[in-house]
Design an enzyme around this catalytic site. Structure first.
Site, mmCIF file in Angstrom:
data_model
loop_
_atom_site.group_PDB
_atom_site.id
_atom_site.type_symbol
_atom_site.label_atom_id
_atom_site.label_comp_id
_atom_site.label_asym_id
_atom_site.label_seq_id
_atom_site.Cartn_x
_atom_site.Cartn_y
_atom_site.Cartn_z
ATOM 1 N N LYS A 38 0.826 -1.211 0.000
ATOM 2 C CA LYS A 38 0.000 0.000 0.000
ATOM 3 C C LYS A 38 0.859 1.260 0.000
ATOM 4 O O LYS A 38 0.460 2.275 -0.566
ATOM 5 C CB LYS A 38 -0.985 0.001 1.175
ATOM 6 C CG LYS A 38 -2.066 -1.036 1.008
ATOM 7 C CD LYS A 38 -3.328 -0.723 1.797
ATOM 8 C CE LYS A 38 -4.398 -1.775 1.480
ATOM 9 N NZ LYS A 38 -5.566 -1.686 2.354
ATOM 10 N N LYS B 232 -4.134 -11.467 -6.709
ATOM 11 C CA LYS B 232 -5.455 -11.695 -6.121
ATOM 12 C C LYS B 232 -6.456 -10.677 -6.641
ATOM 13 O O LYS B 232 -6.089 -9.535 -6.948
ATOM 14 C CB LYS B 232 -5.372 -11.667 -4.585
ATOM 15 C CG LYS B 232 -5.542 -10.317 -3.966
ATOM 16 C CD LYS B 232 -5.939 -10.384 -2.492
ATOM 17 C CE LYS B 232 -6.189 -8.946 -2.041
ATOM 18 N NZ LYS B 232 -6.984 -8.763 -0.880
ATOM 19 N N LYS C 144 -10.679 -5.321 -4.591
ATOM 20 C CA LYS C 144 -11.720 -4.338 -4.892
ATOM 21 C C LYS C 144 -11.138 -3.001 -5.292
ATOM 22 O O LYS C 144 -11.837 -2.162 -5.848
ATOM 23 C CB LYS C 144 -12.731 -4.214 -3.743
ATOM 24 C CG LYS C 144 -12.179 -3.906 -2.376
ATOM 25 C CD LYS C 144 -13.353 -3.787 -1.411
ATOM 26 C CE LYS C 144 -13.088 -4.364 -0.032
ATOM 27 N NZ LYS C 144 -12.164 -3.588 0.769
HETATM 28 P P1 ATP Z 1 -8.504 -3.716 -1.041
HETATM 29 O O1 ATP Z 1 -8.347 -4.064 -2.487
HETATM 30 O O2 ATP Z 1 -9.261 -2.446 -0.801
HETATM 31 O O3 ATP Z 1 -7.251 -3.848 -0.241
HETATM 32 P P2 ATP Z 1 -9.656 -6.318 -0.649
HETATM 33 O O4 ATP Z 1 -10.458 -6.614 -1.847
HETATM 34 O O5 ATP Z 1 -8.365 -6.991 -0.480
HETATM 35 O O6 ATP Z 1 -9.502 -4.762 -0.467
HETATM 36 P P3 ATP Z 1 -10.415 -6.472 2.136
HETATM 37 O O7 ATP Z 1 -11.388 -5.514 2.699
HETATM 38 O O8 ATP Z 1 -8.991 -6.219 2.383
HETATM 39 O O9 ATP Z 1 -10.617 -6.618 0.558
HETATM 40 O O10 ATP Z 1 -10.764 -7.941 2.563
HETATM 41 C C1 ATP Z 1 -11.984 -8.399 3.061
HETATM 42 C C2 ATP Z 1 -11.986 -9.904 3.188
HETATM 43 O O11 ATP Z 1 -12.060 -10.512 1.909
HETATM 44 C C3 ATP Z 1 -10.734 -10.489 3.853
HETATM 45 O O12 ATP Z 1 -11.113 -11.592 4.662
HETATM 46 C C4 ATP Z 1 -9.922 -10.948 2.704
HETATM 47 O O13 ATP Z 1 -9.044 -11.987 3.065
HETATM 48 C C5 ATP Z 1 -10.995 -11.444 1.747
HETATM 49 N N1 ATP Z 1 -10.545 -11.363 0.374
HETATM 50 C C6 ATP Z 1 -10.219 -10.234 -0.305
HETATM 51 N N2 ATP Z 1 -9.849 -10.505 -1.563
HETATM 52 C C7 ATP Z 1 -9.944 -11.859 -1.703
HETATM 53 C C8 ATP Z 1 -9.697 -12.746 -2.780
HETATM 54 N N3 ATP Z 1 -9.297 -12.324 -3.954
HETATM 55 N N4 ATP Z 1 -9.893 -14.071 -2.575
HETATM 56 C C9 ATP Z 1 -10.317 -14.524 -1.368
HETATM 57 N N5 ATP Z 1 -10.563 -13.732 -0.316
HETATM 58 C C10 ATP Z 1 -10.386 -12.407 -0.461
#
Ligand code: ATP
Ligand code: LTN
Length: 332
Positions: free
Chosen positions: A114, A196, A199
């Protein structure tokens, strides 16, 4: 009767959620809610470690609650609340900061990622993110933390900090365990299956959002990157794209990976991608409809959050007051 275990998890209301969040996090929560005392937070304090537009953050907080409910998380069984409604999170975070080393925070993978992505705003909160997350988990004497694999390092550090406190003072915190699901713990980007699905990815075409309409979902799957081969088989090392699509299909249908492979045996990639897209779009539609219905019920949502904040505060303050006593804060 054996005491029920406590489960804790949270998601930041930073953006529309993706199917990665749904499969990696929320879907498991709905399966686990019957066996545990559950707390599900909307981590708005974590969200502001990256600059947010205030009006949007407020709206996304409600969207997230409506989504939790639309996915089947039951407010009668689980405590759902907004992190900033329970001041104990910030208070415990402060205490835990004094047991955490700058060096170990600098080494955290997410902090490094980040910081690179937001080089103009490497703020203290971003660096402190894991300590706030440790406070979240430890306040509730949590046994298990269901998260995606990307959160492994954060749960590890929460365990280390808990142990450090327990050793420095006396046993106070339960040591939490992370819980990962076998299928779907890591859903990858459709355009770059080595990354991965996220969002806040730069290219939104690699992420499928829960808010995407049917045509958008199908278009994104049609364009998903596969490989130059022909076979639809699960082999994450050599066939990352196809394997990712099989995982998504399996998560959305409840079939095993080998059942998913069997469904597509002898079929072409084009047909396969379309079928996965249609499956996902079919499953998202009712969630979207229910979320929209709930968003119109402002009083109901308000009630869920009020009761959530009250129940969460009660549990959190029990731990916080133990902590304050042990560290020698004079109490009135
Ligand atoms: P950002 O992109 O804003 O960092 P993010 O998509 O990684 O966000 P988080 O809010 O960090 O989402 O994560 C919320 C939950 O979703 C966590 O438990 C995280 O492990 C899970 N998660 C996020 N992305 C994935 C993915 N691609 N596959 C499986 N689990 C995920
Ligand atoms: N950092 C987490 C969100 C989160 C969380 C938590 C998860 C904040 N506090 C406590 C589990 C337990 C993420 O998924 N990005």
């Amino acid at each position: 009767m054996e005491e029920r275990k406590t489960l804790y998890s949270a998601i930041q209301p930073t953006n529309n959620l993706t199917i990665g969040n749904l499969i990696g996090a929320i879907k498991n929560w709905t399966n686990l809610q019957n066996g545990y005392d559950c707390f599900f937070a909307i981590a708005n304090m974590h969200a502001i470690t990256v600059r947010q537009v205030p009006a949007e953050l407020r709206q996304k907080t409600l969207n997230m609650l409506a989504l939790y409910l639309a996915c089947g998380i039951d407010p009668e069984k689980c405590v759902m609340y907004v992190q900033s409604h329970v001041p104990a999170h910030a208070e415990l975070c402060w205490v835990l900061n004094t047991l955490t080393y700058v060096g170990e925070m600098e080494r955290m993978t997410q902090f490094k990622d980040k910081s690179a992505r937001h080089a103009e705003n490497i703020n203290m909160g971003l660096m402190d993110y894991p300590v706030l997350m440790a406070a979240d988990i430890l306040l509730y004497q949590t046994d298990v933390v269901p998260v995606g694999l990307d959160q492994r390092q954060h749960v590890e550090i929460a365990r280390d900090i808990a142990q450090r406190f327990n050793n420095a003072f006396s046993p106070t915190f339960k040591i939490p365990e992370a819980l990962y699901m076998k299928v779907g713990a890591k859903i990858n980007d459709l355009l770059d299956p080595s990354k991965k699905m996220s969002k806040s990815a730069e290219n939104p075409n690699g992420s499928v959002f829960l808010s995407d309409d049917r045509d958008t979902v199908i278009r994104k799957f049609r364009r998903a990157v596969t490989d130059s081969g022909l076979e639809i088989k699960y082999d994450p090392e050599n066939k990352a794209g196809v394997s990712n699509l099989l995982s998504i299909y399996s998560a959305f249908t409840g079939k095993t990976i080998s059942e998913a492979e069997a469904d597509f045996a002898g079929r072409g990639y084009g047909e396969f991608k379309l079928a996965v897209g249609e499956t996902v779009a079919d499953r998202l539609a009712p969630i979207q409809k229910e979320q929209a219905r709930l968003l119109a019920e402002k009083d109901y949502l308000d009630g869920v959050l009020r009761s959530g904040a009250e129940r969460a505060s009660k549990a959190a303050n029990r731990t916080l007051s133990k902590v304050y006593k042990k560290i020698g804060f004079f109490q009135l």
